[in-house]
Enzyme design. Structure first.
Site, PDB file in Angstrom:
ATOM      1  N   GLY A 154      81.062  12.913  69.948  1.00 28.70           N
ATOM      2  CA  GLY A 154      80.277  12.848  71.463  1.00 28.70           C
ATOM      3  C   GLY A 154      80.972  12.282  72.420  1.00 28.70           C
ATOM      4  O   GLY A 154      81.853  11.514  72.191  1.00 28.70           O
ATOM      5  N   GLY A 195      80.361  10.845  76.740  1.00 34.00           N
ATOM      6  CA  GLY A 195      79.498  10.949  78.061  1.00 34.00           C
ATOM      7  C   GLY A 195      80.096   9.716  78.837  1.00 34.00           C
ATOM      8  O   GLY A 195      80.655   8.590  78.259  1.00 34.00           O
ATOM      9  N   GLY A 196      80.188  10.184  80.203  1.00 35.67           N
ATOM     10  CA  GLY A 196      80.834   8.937  81.010  1.00 35.67           C
ATOM     11  C   GLY A 196      82.028   8.743  80.719  1.00 35.67           C
ATOM     12  O   GLY A 196      83.293   9.523  80.716  1.00 35.67           O
ATOM     13  N   MET A 197      82.483   7.590  80.674  1.00 40.39           N
ATOM     14  CA  MET A 197      83.779   6.735  80.367  1.00 40.39           C
ATOM     15  C   MET A 197      84.054   6.508  79.048  1.00 40.39           C
ATOM     16  O   MET A 197      85.244   5.891  78.665  1.00 40.39           O
ATOM     17  CB  MET A 197      84.102   5.520  81.215  1.00 40.39           C
ATOM     18  CG  MET A 197      83.923   5.668  82.701  1.00 40.39           C
ATOM     19  SD  MET A 197      84.388   4.077  83.424  1.00 40.39           S
ATOM     20  CE  MET A 197      82.938   3.447  83.175  1.00 40.39           C
ATOM     21  N   ALA A 198      83.084   6.828  78.031  1.00 41.49           N
ATOM     22  CA  ALA A 198      83.075   6.558  76.598  1.00 41.49           C
ATOM     23  C   ALA A 198      83.098   7.894  75.865  1.00 41.49           C
ATOM     24  O   ALA A 198      82.535   8.830  76.139  1.00 41.49           O
ATOM     25  CB  ALA A 198      81.969   5.767  76.130  1.00 41.49           C
ATOM     26  N   VAL A 204      82.956   9.081  71.522  1.00 43.17           N
ATOM     27  CA  VAL A 204      82.637   8.641  69.973  1.00 43.17           C
ATOM     28  C   VAL A 204      83.392   9.480  68.954  1.00 43.17           C
ATOM     29  O   VAL A 204      83.396  10.757  69.118  1.00 43.17           O
ATOM     30  CB  VAL A 204      81.202   8.433  69.929  1.00 43.17           C
ATOM     31  CG1 VAL A 204      81.120   7.920  68.370  1.00 43.17           C
ATOM     32  CG2 VAL A 204      80.445   7.632  70.910  1.00 43.17           C
ATOM     33  N   LYS A 222      83.636   3.847  68.897  1.00 42.06           N
ATOM     34  CA  LYS A 222      83.438   4.179  70.534  1.00 42.06           C
ATOM     35  C   LYS A 222      84.533   3.717  71.122  1.00 42.06           C
ATOM     36  O   LYS A 222      84.660   2.511  71.234  1.00 42.06           O
ATOM     37  CB  LYS A 222      81.895   3.672  70.604  1.00 42.06           C
ATOM     38  CG  LYS A 222      81.493   4.137  72.202  1.00 42.06           C
ATOM     39  CD  LYS A 222      80.398   3.908  72.483  1.00 42.06           C
ATOM     40  CE  LYS A 222      79.750   4.451  73.939  1.00 42.06           C
ATOM     41  NZ  LYS A 222      78.351   4.383  73.985  1.00 42.06           N
ATOM     42  N   ASP A 250      69.721   2.118  77.393  1.00 40.93           N
ATOM     43  CA  ASP A 250      69.630   3.593  77.282  1.00 40.93           C
ATOM     44  C   ASP A 250      68.719   4.020  76.212  1.00 40.93           C
ATOM     45  O   ASP A 250      69.178   5.005  75.590  1.00 40.93           O
ATOM     46  CB  ASP A 250      71.007   4.167  77.077  1.00 40.93           C
ATOM     47  CG  ASP A 250      71.370   5.573  77.592  1.00 40.93           C
ATOM     48  OD1 ASP A 250      70.618   6.127  78.162  1.00 40.93           O
ATOM     49  OD2 ASP A 250      72.230   6.144  77.242  1.00 40.93           O
TER      50      ASP A 250
END
Length: 254
Positions: free
Chosen positions: A29, A31-34, A36, A52, A145
């Site tokens: 997966g 999202g944003g700056m990360a 996994v 991650k 989150d």
């Protein structure tokens, strides 16, 4: 671990090594700056972990790095049946990373969606989420989150809280597609949407929103327009859940 999703921002390719120890198998997966990934731990051998990574960019601030490292150190101390285990962390070039146990199965979001579920099951979810988040708070971490996509359901029905908000930098991170923004805002406490510092209360708010949604089939406050949703969350009280579901007892509705 973090939910399986469509990878749209690959930093790594299968076969890449991180920290001379973790061999990337496939993305899980992003999202944003990360991002996994599923990876093999070459030191332990035949052991799969979720890794991650947080890629540093030109606008990557030192305070975010410090918070990332601090919170990974703290989450490493958590050993609770309702929280994903954090194993290792480090830095490889311009990439910060940490590893977690890899959890198969589905997320609360994909398994239940907006499905209305029995009261007994709701209470079971509530107990597990509250036990897990209490263990997180006990080491000084705020998740930031909590949402159904960040709760894993294992085969035996046990829930595990995953994907800590370690890489989140506040509301400014809500810059993806409209649907994802709305999906995230639905569980964010109103104070976080006006720039106030997060406290453990934001995690309790999010758990309440998760339970409300699965009790009624609706988020506490809903709007397809992100800006309007933010405004409404600061001004409106959610409808009494008994308006959607009369069998909800008064104590639970309150």
């Amino acid at each position: 671990m973090a939910g399986v999703g469509t990878e749209t921002n690959n930093f790594l390719s299968p076969g890449d090594l991180i920290g001379s120890r973790y061999k990337v198998i496939r993305p899980l997966g992003s999202g944003g700056m990360a991002s996994v990934y599923l990876a093999e731990d070459l030191v332990l051998g035949e052991t799969q972990v979720a890794i991650k990574i947080l890629r540093q960019t030109g606008n990557f601030k030192d305070d975010l790095v410090h918070r990332f490292l601090r919170e990974v150190r703290l989450t490493h101390k958590i050993n609770h049946e309702n929280v994903v285990r954090t194993f290792d962390f480090g830095q490889d070039g311009d990439t910060l990373y940490y590893t977690m146990e890899y959890l198969a199965g589905s997320t609360l979001e994909s398994a239940l969606g907006n499905e209305v579920i029995p009261l007994e099951s709701i209470l079971g979810i509530a107990v597990q989420l509250m036990r897990g988040i209490s263990a997180v708070h006990a080491v000084g971490v705020i998740h930031r989150d909590m949402k159904p996509a960040n709760v894993r359901i294992l085969d035996e029905g046990r829930l595990k809280i995953t994907d800590f908000g370690i890489s989140r930098g506040g509301v400014s991170n809500l810059t993806s597609s409209s649907g994802e923004i709305v999906g995230t805002i639905a569980y964010l406490a109103p104070e976080t949407l006006v720039g106030e510092d997060s406290t453990i209360a934001v995690d309790f708010y999010a758990i309440g929103a998760i339970l409300y949604q699965h009790l009624t089939g609706h988020p506490p406050i809903d709007d397809e327009v992100p800006a309007r949703l933010i405004m409404r969350k600061g001004e409106e009280m959610p409808p009494d859940p008994r308006e959607f579901r009369p069998d909800v007892p008064e104590w639970l509705a309150q």
